[in-house]
Design an enzyme around this catalytic site. Structure first.
Site, PDB file in Angstrom:
ATOM      1  N   ASP A 115       0.792  -1.134   0.110  1.00  0.00           N
ATOM      2  CA  ASP A 115       0.132  -0.107  -0.020  1.00  0.00           C
ATOM      3  C   ASP A 115       0.692   1.144  -0.087  1.00  0.00           C
ATOM      4  OD1 ASP A 115      -2.647  -1.121  -0.076  1.00  0.00           O
ATOM      5  OD2 ASP A 115      -2.400  -1.845   2.050  1.00  0.00           O
ATOM      6  N   ASP A 173      -7.009  -4.588  -4.770  1.00  0.00           N
ATOM      7  CA  ASP A 173      -6.571  -3.261  -4.311  1.00  0.00           C
ATOM      8  C   ASP A 173      -5.297  -2.958  -4.738  1.00  0.00           C
ATOM      9  OD1 ASP A 173      -8.067  -5.083  -2.671  1.00  0.00           O
ATOM     10  OD2 ASP A 173      -8.159  -3.561  -0.889  1.00  0.00           O
TER      11      ASP A 173
END
Length: 396
Positions: A115, A173
């Protein structure tokens, strides 16, 4: 790097309620942005200059829930501040964004998460685009280098979750983190970043999607062979269901891939996901999806404003890459989403909701966390969608 979002510095003096934001037809985008700016100044005051990043708001305890810079959402708050500064010209928003960047700086060397793109590109990327400063480039390049340490040429993907030695989990994601790599390729001239982003997207395209163009949230690969061990439901209802935010990540992610590569297969996939979402029998008329398109308690299932915001921003960009009826369909769908999100049903009054703009997002129902609450990434993509919509409305 070319982006859809244009620079508009506008001063606003009107005071309004959330009811004024909702209008039939066009979205009152200037008022929505000013409202959002006032909320984020309130959130800044609630943070009181601490080294914490907002995650959500606990309405029962009536306090913000925060994290340190290592949390995957840490880049969204400063990123939203920079978007709002860009549109309103409010220097206080910019100053708070810069303050948060300093707290994020150590994450450029974080190799323990996929991330880092969310964390460092949504924050530093927007700051660098609006007002470049010495050091921003190096921080983002270092962040991209940290991200590609998680790439396996055997699997063909960047690893998402850190599990056992025999696990190699990749979630949808992760598509969103690839934008950082494209920026790094352009900034440095090193095609390694570009090649890894394309390989990850290609592998995901091959393995994550079902015949109906819905997608699996996660796959667990064998790290030694690259073969799929099993599929994971992740934050969705089940491994066979269509988790709403996952579909949104895919739609946005493949639209972004087309922006940088112009590869037709990415545009085709973005269109397929958009059609799956917009034509789904369980998509509500206001286009704010249930948290999972296959949630067992529809129509009583919770809606997810975060999925709607991501869909909205992605569709506005996608509408610029297609023509005719599709372009009109995607633009009008995004406009309807913005109308709903900017209504009192989803937009909080100034001075409430911990400073968060939107209400009613869903984080992770299977784990029972962040259920029907405000979330920083919902705000980020909502504000980004407002900026994109404004640029298109104002387009000559």
């Amino acid at each position: 790097m070319k982006k859809i979002i244009l620079l508009f510095v506008v001063a606003f003096v009107c005071v309004f309620s959330t009811g004024d934001l909702f209008a039939k037809g066009k979205v009152k985008v200037d008022k929505a942005l000013e409202h959002a700016a006032r909320q984020y100044l309130y959130m800044r005051d609630e943070l009181k200059g601490t080294n914490q990043f907002p995650k959500t708001y606990d309405k029962h305890m009536q306090r913000l829930k925060t994290s340190n810079s290592e949390w995957w959402c840490s880049g969204f708050y400063p990123g939203t501040l920079f978007y709002l500064y860009e549109e309103t010209g409010n220097e206080e928003l910019y100053a708070e964004g810069v303050r948060m960047l300093k707290l994020l700086e150590p994450e450029q060397y974080n190799v323990n998460t996929h991330d880092v793109g969310f964390m460092m590109y949504c924050s530093y990327g927007n700051a660098n685009r609006i007002a470049p400063k010495s050091g921003y480039k190096d921080i983002m390049v270092n962040s991209a280098r940290s991200l590609i340490t998680r790439f396996s040429p055997v699997v063909g993907c960047i690893k998402s979750h850190n599990r056992g030695s025999d696990d190699y989990v990749v979630i949808i994601d992760n598509m969103m983190n690839l934008e950082l790599l494209f920026w790094a390729a352009q900034a440095t001239g090193d095609s390694t970043f570009y090649d890894i982003a394309v390989k990850h997207a290609d592998t995901t395209l091959k393995n994550h999607f079902r015949a109906d163009n819905s997608l699996y949230h996660g796959l667990n690969y064998n790290p030694k062979t690259g073969t799929i061990k099993h599929y994971q439901g992740g934050q969705g209802f089940s491994e066979k269901s269509a988790w709403a935010r996952g579909q949104a990540w895919g739609l946005y992610g493949y639209t972004m891939m087309y922006r940088f590569t112009k590869k037709p297969e990415y545009l085709e996939q973005a269109i397929k996901i958009a059609e799956f979402v917009l034509n789904h029998s369980n998509m509500p008329k206001d286009l704010i999806p249930y948290w999972d398109y296959n949630a067992p308690d529809i129509p009583d299932a919770l809606r997810d404003a975060s999925a709607a915001a991501i869909n909205c921003s992605g569709l506005l960009e996608l509408s610029q890459y297609v023509s005719g009826d599709k372009a009109k369909k995607y633009y009008k769908a995004a406009e309807k989403m913005l109308q709903t999100l900017s209504s009192p049903v989803y937009t909080a009054e100034v001075g409430t909701n911990g400073g968060f703009i939107l209400k009613h997002s869903v984080g992770n129902i299977p784990s029972g966390t962040e259920v029907d609450v405000p979330l920083t990434y919902a705000d980020y993509y909502y504000v980004e969608a407002l900026c994109r919509y404004k640029s298109l409305v104002d387009k000559p």
